[in-house]
Enzyme design. Structure first.
Site, PDB file in Angstrom:
ATOM      1  N   LYS A  68       0.751  -1.106  -0.048  1.00 55.62           N
ATOM      2  CA  LYS A  68       0.100   0.106  -0.134  1.00 55.62           C
ATOM      3  C   LYS A  68       0.791   1.304   0.111  1.00 55.62           C
ATOM      4  O   LYS A  68       0.413   2.186  -0.796  1.00 55.62           O
ATOM      5  CB  LYS A  68      -0.845   0.087   1.242  1.00 55.62           C
ATOM      6  CG  LYS A  68      -2.042  -0.889   1.200  1.00 55.62           C
ATOM      7  CD  LYS A  68      -2.831  -0.865   2.319  1.00 55.62           C
ATOM      8  CE  LYS A  68      -4.311  -1.527   2.232  1.00 55.62           C
ATOM      9  NZ  LYS A  68      -5.031  -1.216   3.298  1.00 55.62           N
ATOM     10  N   ASP A 104     -10.383   3.198   2.472  1.00 56.52           N
ATOM     11  CA  ASP A 104     -10.695   3.207   3.895  1.00 56.52           C
ATOM     12  C   ASP A 104     -11.573   3.965   4.598  1.00 56.52           C
ATOM     13  O   ASP A 104     -12.467   3.626   5.341  1.00 56.52           O
ATOM     14  CB  ASP A 104      -9.348   2.581   4.723  1.00 56.52           C
ATOM     15  CG  ASP A 104      -8.766   1.231   4.308  1.00 56.52           C
ATOM     16  OD1 ASP A 104      -9.659   0.606   3.434  1.00 56.52           O
ATOM     17  OD2 ASP A 104      -7.671   1.071   4.329  1.00 56.52           O
TER      18      ASP A 104
END
Ligand code: ATR
Length: 281
Positions: A68, A104
């Site tokens: 990520k 997220d």
């Protein structure tokens, strides 16, 4: 090259990801021709993989551990959420340009909109944990206009670093201080691994918590964590972590396949069943 849009999830390892279950459910539900493929990419092959996406016919995909942060560094066109969080979980093409976001924070907020709609009226939050997940939650709370956040972490300098990055209204504090500060919190969020299967329990700090406060855990194995159990026992309304996992997938699917999917009870039951059969991994 395939004559349908291809999307992917890349990580290392990748076999345990539940994202294929989610996206394949939506592809089927909409009757779309398309694929969502699980791809194991070792860190040393990541930049070659990303550079070859267009030629391979990919319209975009998800990135997960351990990539990520590396993808954030690689992609030039990152949105505000990715910049604040410093990590990317979703990429897509606009023309030839590879774009990147972190969904997220969106997933967290969209899940609370579903489960605890009053959360946007609250003003003071208490966030437990100062890792990567906490960054996404702090971004979401800032977007929702929270005026004060007590950020509780075992390693205080990590919480202080996040307070510096996310604003003066974030107060880094210890677990000892949390037992008092909790009296003021309208919304409590666990972003630590405490209470996850195989991890130590979340400490019993709810003595002075307010029954009218809301509580949300990002852990979803078990679905009812010790944190959520304690919150319920003192009368709080709660939201479990599975919703965030499902909602964070929505923006990617919409970018790649052109339709905005809905998180429904059938999808939730499908993923829950997979968790119950295969366990926490
Ligand atoms: P993630 O990216 O998923 O947030 P992480 O960066 O490893 O994961 O962060 C895990 C969080 O859980 C941290 O806030 C960590 O506290 P420290 O910063 O002090 O390490 C917290 N955590 C994990 N195990 C813990 C424990 N046994 N007691 C207290 N906090 C714990």
């Amino acid at each position: 090259m395939a004559d349908f849009p291809r999307a992917f999830i890349c990580g290392h390892p990748i076999e345990h990801s539940r994202s294929p279950l989610i996206h394949n459910y939506w592809l089927k539900q909409f009757g779309l021709e398309g694929s969502y493929e699980r791809i194991d990419v070792e860190p040393e092959n990541l930049s070659a993989f990303l550079s070859g996406l267009k030629d391979a016919g990919f319209v975009g995909g998800n990135t997960t551990l351990p990539h990520k942060e590396a993808v954030y560094e690689f992609v030039e066109n990152t949105d505000d959420a990715a910049n604040a969080i410093g990590a990317v979980n979703t990429v897509w093409f606009e023309g030839d340009k590879l774009m990147a976001s972190n969904t997220d924070a969106y997933g967290f907020a969209a899940n609370l909109d579903d489960q605890l709609p009053n959360w946007r009226q609250a003003q003071r939050a208490m966030v437990f944990g100062a890792g990567g997940a906490s960054r996404a939650i702090l971004y979401a709370l800032n977007e929702a206009g929270y005026e004060h956040v007590d950020l509780i972490n075992r390693t205080l300098p990590r919480a202080q670093a996040l307070a510096n990055a996310f604003g003066d209204h974030i107060n880094a504090a210890s677990w000892e201080a949390a037992t008092q500060l909790i009296t003021q919190a309208d919304l409590l969020i666990n972003t630590t691994s405490l209470g996850m299967e195989g991890q130590p329990d979340f400490p019993a700090i709810f003595d002075k918590a307010r029954p009218d406060a809301l509580a949300s855990d990002i852990v979803y194995t078990p679905l009812e964590t010790p944190f959520l159990k304690m919150a319920k026992q003192c009368g709080q309304k709660t939201s479990d972590g599975l919703g965030m996992l499902l909602h964070q997938a929505v923006p990617g699917f919409e970018k790649w396949f052109g339709v905005k999917p809905v998180v429904d009870e059938t999808l939730r039951a499908l993923v829950l069943d997979d968790i119950n059969n295969k366990g926490a991994s």
